[in-house]
Scaffold this motif. Structure first.
Motif, short mmCIF file in Angstrom:
data_model
loop_
_atom_site.label_atom_id
_atom_site.label_comp_id
_atom_site.label_asym_id
_atom_site.label_seq_id
_atom_site.Cartn_x
_atom_site.Cartn_y
_atom_site.Cartn_z
N ARG A 155 0.68 -1.23 5.66
CA ARG A 155 -0.78 -1.09 5.76
C ARG A 155 -1.22 -0.15 6.88
N GLU A 156 -0.57 -0.22 8.05
CA GLU A 156 -1.00 0.63 9.16
C GLU A 156 -0.86 2.11 8.80
N ARG A 157 0.25 2.43 8.12
CA ARG A 157 0.45 3.83 7.71
C ARG A 157 -0.58 4.21 6.65
N PHE A 158 -0.85 3.30 5.70
CA PHE A 158 -1.83 3.61 4.66
C PHE A 158 -3.21 3.86 5.27
N ILE A 159 -3.53 3.12 6.32
CA ILE A 159 -4.82 3.30 6.99
C ILE A 159 -4.83 4.64 7.73
N ALA A 160 -3.73 4.93 8.42
CA ALA A 160 -3.66 6.19 9.18
C ALA A 160 -3.75 7.40 8.24
N GLU A 161 -3.07 7.29 7.09
CA GLU A 161 -3.13 8.41 6.14
C GLU A 161 -4.56 8.62 5.63
#
Ligand SMILES: [Zn+2]
Length: 448
Positions: free
Chosen positions: A12-18
């Motif tokens: 999730r953190e990566r999906f948010i950052a992207e």
């Protein structure tokens, strides 16, 4: 699907950052540099997720197109979204800068987050998750346009020129805010929209209201007479034929409307409109989905600065929009407006036409509705709200008329996403849930 949901949670953190890296691009349709940056970046995001992607020319901004083979025996799903955003020229009214995504109270604040970047990006991340977990998906095609906020001018032509390429059994797209209960929301169509301006000139220039009042006609009064000839004080539209082509509701429409809730208390408080408190739910939804509107969206005449200036204005203009319902068309409605003006002796009124979009509704009894509702329910763990139509306007007719394909939409953003307004936002949890819903829809249709 538990492993897919787990994958989504773990990333999730990566999906948010992207997503945030897209939100930093101010991709207003008229900003050529940002449009190029955003479309190019989207193309690589599609490729990373496993799509074969390319940028395609249109008569306007480039279309981002992607394909994923999926299970060849399953129905092909055409996905749609838009990477352009509304301008944020009211930046001073935002709590944080519109193109610097900022987290507050579990929400991401940024222009374009709900409308529409997080919504179509959820599709892309859903594909990544399915593939990472070795799950099947329906064959997917995705079209992301760059001029939805300015009226999707190139989209109908692009669809007609690429009918074969875009052929599919169903169109599934994510856009718009959820129902105000914030439950997952599926809708089957939309109202159309058309805009025009009415201009009046009564003299070559403004004059002194003392020296020339009562002698030189006043453009503001003239325009007010024109406008009040079009609508009765009780809200009835008086343009002859205005309601003629409104399609009657069928039994399924009535059933869907009958189960929709409406929180009048909340709506009334939020907007400071006392009458909304007691409006029956069915009346509220019928007005927004099944009835056309005539709206004055702006007025301009005379002096509007500080203090007073005693003049008789020579010009006045009104911006007007009409929300259309099936089977009304902008062309016929424009003709009705013109003949109304003529019939009432307003030949001096100049009409300037702006962009329009036709209304469109998929039959609520269509075969794809049930499995998509089921897949969203399972992924979200909540009963979806199914709306026969959206009050706003989306270019559904371009798909329905151009490809002969039914369209089913999911609204992934929170009901109070403030799209088109300052402090546009999306609840982070709903973005993650959106990825899960997309994944389950693609997977569920991929098994049939
Ligand atoms: Zn929008």
């Amino acid at each position: 699907m538990d492993d897919v949901y787990r994958y989504i949670d773990e990333n999730r953190e990566r999906f948010i950052a992207e997503l945030e890296s897209f939100l930093r691009i101010p991709s207003v349709a008229t900003d050529a540099k940002a449009v190029e940056a955003c479309s190019t970046k989207l193309k690589s995001a599609l490729e990373t997720a496993g799509f074969k992607a390319r940028l395609m020319k249109s008569s306007g901004n480039p279309m981002v197109y992607g394909e994923l083979a999926g299970n060849a025996g399953a129905p092909r799903i055409l996905l749609y979204g838009h990477y352009d955003v509304m301008p944020a020229d009211d930046a001073h009214r935002w709590k944080s800068p519109p193109f610097e995504p900022t987290h507050r109270d579990g929400r991401i604040y940024a222009r374009g987050v709900g409308d529409n970047k997080a919504q179509h990006y959820a599709h892309i991340k859903a594909v990544e998750a399915l593939r990472a977990c070795g799950k099947t998906t329906a064959p997917l095609k995705i079209v992301l346009e760059g001029e939805e906020e300015t009226g999707s001018e190139s989209l109908p032509g692009f669809i007609l020129e690429n009918r074969e390429l875009l052929a599919a059994e169903v169109c599934y797209a994510a856009d718009g805010p959820r129902h105000d209960s914030n439950r997952p929301t599926i809708y089957l169509g939309c109202r159309g929209v058309m805009g025009f301006e009415l201009r009046v000139r009564t003299a070559s220039r403004d004059v002194h209201s003392g020296n020339r009042g009562n002698v030189v006609p006043n453009a503001a009064w003239r325009l007010l007479q024109v406008l009040s000839s079009m609508r009765a004080p009780d809200g009835r539209v008086l343009i002859e034929g205005f309601h003629d082509d409104v399609r009657a509701m069928n039994e399924e429409d009535g059933r869907l409307l009958g189960v929709l809730g409406y929180d009048g208390e909340k709506m009334s408080r939020e907007l400071a409109v006392p009458d909304l408190k007691t409006m029956p739910a069915r009346e509220f939804h019928e007005r927004v989905m099944y009835r056309p509107t005539l709206t004055i969206s702006g007025l301009d005449s005379g002096y509007t600065g500080e203090g007073i200036k005693n003049i008789v204005p020579a010009t006045a203009s009104a911006k007007v929009d009409i929300r259309l319902v099936v089977d009304q068309t902008p062309a016929k409605m424009m003709a009705l407006v013109r003949s109304h003006l003529k019939r009432h002796g307003f030949d001096d009124v100049e009409v300037v036409e702006y962009d329009s979009m036709k209304p469109s509704r998929t039959n609520a009894a269509n075969n794809f509705v049930r499995p998509i509702v089921d897949a969203c329910r399972a992924a979200a763990g909540q009963e979806p709200v199914v709306l026969p139509a959206l009050g706003g306007s989306i270019p559904q007719y371009a798909f329905v008329e151009g490809l002969g394909v039914p369209c089913i939409w999911s609204a992934y953003a929170n009901w109070d996403e403030h799209n088109h307004a300052p402090d546009e936002n999306m609840v982070v949890e709903l973005y993650i849930q959106a990825i899960k819903m997309s994944a389950n829809v693609f997977h569920a249709l991929g098994r049939t």
